[in-house]
Design a protein around this motif. Structure first.
Motif, mmCIF file in Angstrom:
data_model
loop_
_atom_site.group_PDB
_atom_site.id
_atom_site.type_symbol
_atom_site.label_atom_id
_atom_site.label_comp_id
_atom_site.label_asym_id
_atom_site.label_seq_id
_atom_site.Cartn_x
_atom_site.Cartn_y
_atom_site.Cartn_z
ATOM 1 N N LYS B 111 47.449 -18.807 83.491
ATOM 2 C CA LYS B 111 46.337 -18.375 83.886
ATOM 3 C C LYS B 111 45.428 -19.725 83.595
ATOM 4 O O LYS B 111 44.500 -20.038 84.542
ATOM 5 C CB LYS B 111 45.813 -17.119 82.997
ATOM 6 C CG LYS B 111 44.559 -16.724 83.496
ATOM 7 C CD LYS B 111 44.259 -15.178 82.853
ATOM 8 C CE LYS B 111 42.955 -14.775 82.990
ATOM 9 N NZ LYS B 111 42.042 -15.503 82.005
ATOM 10 N N ARG B 112 45.352 -20.250 82.625
ATOM 11 C CA ARG B 112 44.664 -21.427 82.107
ATOM 12 C C ARG B 112 44.876 -22.583 83.038
ATOM 13 O O ARG B 112 43.926 -23.271 83.443
ATOM 14 C CB ARG B 112 44.938 -21.769 80.698
ATOM 15 C CG ARG B 112 44.270 -22.952 80.269
ATOM 16 C CD ARG B 112 42.886 -22.870 79.507
ATOM 17 N NE ARG B 112 42.562 -23.904 78.775
ATOM 18 C CZ ARG B 112 41.337 -24.309 78.527
ATOM 19 N NH1 ARG B 112 40.258 -23.685 79.083
ATOM 20 N NH2 ARG B 112 40.981 -24.950 77.704
ATOM 21 N N ASN B 114 45.740 -22.566 86.080
ATOM 22 C CA ASN B 114 45.307 -22.334 87.314
ATOM 23 C C ASN B 114 43.733 -22.321 87.294
ATOM 24 O O ASN B 114 43.200 -22.921 88.303
ATOM 25 C CB ASN B 114 45.439 -20.773 88.134
ATOM 26 C CG ASN B 114 46.992 -20.818 88.370
ATOM 27 O OD1 ASN B 114 47.546 -21.831 88.983
ATOM 28 N ND2 ASN B 114 47.824 -19.571 87.938
ATOM 29 N N GLU B 115 43.251 -21.950 86.432
ATOM 30 C CA GLU B 115 41.551 -22.139 86.338
ATOM 31 C C GLU B 115 41.364 -23.588 86.299
ATOM 32 O O GLU B 115 40.295 -24.053 86.858
ATOM 33 C CB GLU B 115 41.036 -21.448 84.754
ATOM 34 C CG GLU B 115 40.837 -19.984 84.932
ATOM 35 C CD GLU B 115 41.026 -19.609 83.321
ATOM 36 O OE1 GLU B 115 40.871 -18.241 83.183
ATOM 37 O OE2 GLU B 115 40.693 -20.415 82.358
ATOM 38 N N ASP B 118 41.621 -25.154 89.725
ATOM 39 C CA ASP B 118 40.363 -24.885 90.180
ATOM 40 C C ASP B 118 39.314 -25.636 90.038
ATOM 41 O O ASP B 118 38.420 -26.194 90.690
ATOM 42 C CB ASP B 118 40.195 -23.450 90.262
ATOM 43 C CG ASP B 118 41.160 -22.695 91.117
ATOM 44 O OD1 ASP B 118 41.848 -23.162 91.903
ATOM 45 O OD2 ASP B 118 41.299 -21.398 90.824
ATOM 46 N N LEU B 119 39.086 -25.785 88.597
ATOM 47 C CA LEU B 119 37.999 -26.655 88.102
ATOM 48 C C LEU B 119 37.853 -27.992 88.564
ATOM 49 O O LEU B 119 36.841 -28.520 88.979
ATOM 50 C CB LEU B 119 37.812 -26.635 86.591
ATOM 51 C CG LEU B 119 36.878 -27.186 85.904
ATOM 52 C CD1 LEU B 119 35.630 -26.502 86.007
ATOM 53 C CD2 LEU B 119 37.206 -27.337 84.310
ATOM 54 N N SER B 146 46.403 -27.205 79.406
ATOM 55 C CA SER B 146 47.131 -25.910 79.822
ATOM 56 C C SER B 146 48.225 -25.330 78.460
ATOM 57 O O SER B 146 48.535 -24.041 78.619
ATOM 58 C CB SER B 146 48.166 -26.236 80.827
ATOM 59 O OG SER B 146 49.387 -26.759 80.646
ATOM 60 N N HIS B 168 33.003 -31.461 82.831
ATOM 61 C CA HIS B 168 34.106 -30.521 82.498
ATOM 62 C C HIS B 168 34.817 -30.952 81.440
ATOM 63 O O HIS B 168 35.107 -30.185 80.764
ATOM 64 C CB HIS B 168 34.742 -30.553 83.875
ATOM 65 C CG HIS B 168 34.153 -29.842 85.019
ATOM 66 N ND1 HIS B 168 32.971 -28.945 84.816
ATOM 67 C CD2 HIS B 168 34.390 -29.760 86.205
ATOM 68 C CE1 HIS B 168 32.574 -28.450 86.100
ATOM 69 N NE2 HIS B 168 33.292 -29.021 86.813
#
Lengths: 140, 302
Positions: B111-112, B114-115, B118-119, B146, B168
């Motif tokens: 999940k991380r 994938n975030e 996208d980031l 990740s 970021h």
């Protein structure tokens, strides 16, 4: 919720900038007694600064009696005395700023009489209702 | 484990390549859960230090301990390293590389990952060889973050990234550290280090020149600047003052680097009837530039 701004490039340490801003917000009523502050991690991410720096800010504000932290619940502006302490702290900030301005005037060779004139001019500009300074302006 | 044991302790590290000492006599302690910034000009020895830390280069002398112990293979499960130049498998797609990461690390958080993809707006279907240099760096950062590492070593992690993605990276570093991870990173962007790092070390030509807490270093150093009507006096009395560092005289201008509050030195200088005196704050960039300046054209005493 108050929003804070820090200037990392300033020579003033970030934690001191942030302590001053929280106290200013409390003194001005932007943060009210009982109001919850963001978590250390949240504020660190909001300002993009080190979380330990925020932790240090909260510890010092707690020591100064401006906020209180209860484990598991978070940090809050103190109900009794927090505003008074923050107000006095902000007076210290103002005092230091005036001290710096006078030192600057002296350092560029302005004598005491002229420094007083400049100070009165600044008072007249920022406190427009002040009769005393109007009279002084007339005398000049 | 005892929190007072440093996450990494570097003890008298020296690395020579032939006759050249890339790093000499470096001693540093990096506290657990801290963000540590390593600063230096090109060739200062930052990358060599990282390589020695990770066992990619063998120290000529000295040793490096992780949580009090020598580097062990098991540590690599909870350590992430992003080198200055990332070599990714160019024939793989982003998705394939993530799959490889999933199979390699028990800590991998899909999940991380994938975030993070996208980031940084990374295309999962594109071959890594077709990624721009900045995207390759971002991909390496996705892999690193990740696995929720306990220890992150990032060599110029923001190089080649645009300002939004650079921010970021800082957010990720700060977030990971707030969660307990130790982060060591190097950067030429001193403003980033100033924001994120709790402690810094400044290296120059292979040796450590200055180390400490960022806030303390900034509070510690002031510059007292005075101008005189004629040539600045030599003020020999000042050189003996323990709080005085470098003294620069250039024509009518006098600059004195002072440890601690500069007011007392400013007052002493005032006795010599200067035209003006002021006390200046120093930001990390000023401190860095003063530290790595080996000589200045001005007259220097002490």
């Amino acid at each position: 919720m108050a929003s804070f701004n820090i200037d990392p490039h300033s020579g003033v340490p970030i934690y001191l900038q942030l302590i001053e801003q929280v106290k200013r917000s409390v003194a001005l009523g932007v943060l009210v007694p009982g109001e919850q502050l963001p978590t250390v991690k949240q504020l660190a991410l909001d300002l993009t600064i080190n979380a330990n720096t925020v932790g240090r800010v909260y510890r010092e504000l707690e020591r100064d009696g401006v906020i209180e932290t209860s484990p598991g619940r978070g940090s809050f502006v103190r109900d009794n005395g927090g505003v008074g302490r923050a107000t006095r702290a902000v007076e210290d900030v103002a005092s230091a700023a005036i001290d710096g301005a006078v030192r600057e005037a002296k350092s560029i060779g302005i004598d005491a009489d002229n420094a007083v004139k400049l100070f009165r001019k600044a008072l007249a500009r920022w406190y427009p209702g002040l009769n005393d300074t109007n009279e002084l302006e007339d005398q000049r | 484990m005892d929190q007072s044991t440093p996450a990494i302790s570097i003890d008298r590290l020296t690395k020579r390549y032939g006759q050249t000492a890339a790093v000499s006599g470096l001693t540093l302690a990096i506290p657990q859960g801290s963000i540590f910034g390593l600063l230096g000009t090109n060739g200062a020895g930052k990358t060599t230090t990282f390589k020695c830390m990770l066992g990619l280069a063998r120290p000529t002398e000295g040793r490096i301990l992780f949580e009090g112990k020598p580097l062990e293979p098991v540590l690599f499960e909870r350590l992430a390293y992003v080198p200055e130049r990332c070599a990714l498998y160019e024939w793989m797609t982003g998705a394939q590389l993530l799959e490889m990461q999933r199979r390699s690390f028990a800590r991998y958080d899909e999940k991380r990952a994938n975030e993070l993809m996208d980031l940084f707006a990374l295309d999962r279907k594109k071959k890594l060889g077709k990624y721009s240099k900045g995207q390759q760096t971002a991909m390496a950062l996705v892999l690193a973050f990740s696995i929720h590492p306990d220890l992150l070593v990032l060599d110029e992690p923001a190089a080649g990234l645009d300002p939004v993605h650079q921010r970021h990276v800082l957010d990720l570093i700060i977030g990971e550290s707030a969660g307990g991870a130790t982060v060591v990173f190097s950067s030429h962007q001193i403003g980033q280090v100033e924001r994120a790092a709790e402690r810094v070390a400044i290296m120059h030509r292979g040796t450590l020149r200055l180390a400490g807490e960022v806030e303390q270093l900034k509070a510690d150093v002031k510059v007292v600047e005075a101008t005189f009507d004629d040539e600045a006096p030599s003020l020999n009395g000042l050189a003996g003052d323990p709080s005085v560092g470098q003294i620069q005289r250039s024509g009518r201008l006098l600059r004195v680097y002072v440890r601690g509050n500069g007011d007392e030195i400013a007052r002493k200088i005032t006795e010599h009837r200067p035209r003006s005196v002021r006390v200046l704050d120093q930001n990390l960039e000023d401190i860095f530039l003063t530290t790595v300046a080996t000589s200045t054209p001005d007259v220097m005493e002490r």
